[in-house]
Design an enzyme around this catalytic site. Structure first.
Site, PDB file in Angstrom:
ATOM      1  CD  GLU A   9      -2.905  -0.969   0.308  1.00 63.78           C
ATOM      2  OE1 GLU A   9      -3.214  -0.189  -0.599  1.00 63.78           O
ATOM      3  OE2 GLU A   9      -3.464  -2.326  -0.185  1.00 63.78           O
ATOM      4  CG  HIS A  57      -3.903   3.135   2.385  1.00 67.19           C
ATOM      5  ND1 HIS A  57      -4.015   4.097   3.368  1.00 67.19           N
ATOM      6  CD2 HIS A  57      -3.274   3.882   1.250  1.00 67.19           C
ATOM      7  CE1 HIS A  57      -3.277   5.088   3.263  1.00 67.19           C
ATOM      8  NE2 HIS A  57      -2.879   4.963   1.949  1.00 67.19           N
ATOM      9  CG  HIS A 152      -7.528  -1.919  -1.603  1.00 63.36           C
ATOM     10  ND1 HIS A 152      -6.981  -2.337  -2.616  1.00 63.36           N
ATOM     11  CD2 HIS A 152      -8.877  -1.919  -1.636  1.00 63.36           C
ATOM     12  CE1 HIS A 152      -7.769  -2.437  -3.605  1.00 63.36           C
ATOM     13  NE2 HIS A 152      -9.120  -1.959  -2.886  1.00 63.36           N
ATOM     14  CG  ASP A 157      -5.193  -6.447  -0.844  1.00 62.25           C
ATOM     15  OD1 ASP A 157      -6.473  -6.792  -0.032  1.00 62.25           O
ATOM     16  OD2 ASP A 157      -5.355  -5.185  -1.351  1.00 62.25           O
TER      17      ASP A 157
END
Length: 246
Positions: A9, A57, A152, A157
């Site tokens: 991220e 995020h 996210h 992920d």
């Protein structure tokens, strides 16, 4: 084979204009089996996230303020990834940020420390041309449960991508090979059914360790498809093979 599914991220979309890494997640596969030896870092990016990235995020500047800077985790990350095959979805994006961070330290690009790269986005485009191939779309298409993914996150992920990758690479779904009269695989020819009952075939039982290895493979397949694979189901009895009733 040691494989690492990697996700990041970032504070924004462009490493070349000053955006930085703020989270890295890696999931380890050895011989296509999850080991649990994963790696996860939150990183102080030393700058704020763009509003659009923050909405994705949810990692605020305040939350990241006491986390280690990239230089503090770089050596552990490099050693963890050394000589492994790296699996990334849309690899150009993540590698752009990793290369930028490695370059700040005077190190060669990230992949020069690893053995090889698989980009699951490129593979998905080959497998499903003309269709959406985001991670969420692949989870839906391949039966990977991502209901818990509201924001996210690099480790989450990476865990989802591991399941997606295993589902994408399970291989041939059917062991039935259609052979025609010419023997070249043409399914259009006539095929005569031959009963094997006329042959005295030896039966060689698998050893205990072979049975255990086979069960492990089936467990991985079940996990990847979120169900029961065909090799765990009882085949239907062929016509004429039904035992007569008493």
């Amino acid at each position: 084979m040691r494989q690492l599914i990697l996700d990041t991220e970032t504070t924004g979309l462009n490493a070349k204009t000053g955006d930085r890494l703020l989270e890295i997640g890696c999931v380890e596969l050895v011989n296509r089996r999850l080991t649990g030896n994963n790696l996860h870092f939150y990183i102080n990016p030393e700058r704020d996230s763009d509003p659009g990235a923050l909405a994705v995020h949810g990692l605020t500047t305040e939350f990241l303020s006491d986390k280690p800077k990239f230089v503090e985790i770089a050596e552990e990350l490099r050693e963890y990834c050394r000589d492994a095959e790296i699996i990334i979805h849309n690899a150009a994006f993540d590698l752009g940020f990793l290369d930028m961070e490695f370059g700040r330290l005077g190190w060669p690009p990230f992949m020069q420390h690893c053995s090889s790269l698989i980009d699951t986005l490129l593979r998905a485009r080959e497998m499903f041309p003309g269709r959406r191939n985001s991670l969420d779309a692949l989870c839906e298409r391949l039966g990977v449960n991502n209901a818990h993914r509201t924001l996210h996150g690099a480790l989450l992920d990476a865990e989802l991508l591991a399941d997606v990758y295993l589902a994408m690479t399970r291989g041939q779904e059917s062991l039935v090979i259609e052979i025609g009269d010419d023997g070249d695989g043409d399914a259009g020819g006539h095929r005569e059914k031959i009963s094997l009952r006329q042959f005295d075939l030896p039966v060689i039982a698998a050893a205990d360790d072979e049975v255990a290895q086979h069960a492990g493979v089936l467990n991985d397949i079940d996990k990847g498809m979120k169900g029961t694979c065909v090799w765990r189901t009882e085949p239907a009895a062929p016509e004429g093979d039904t035992a007569p009733s008493a």
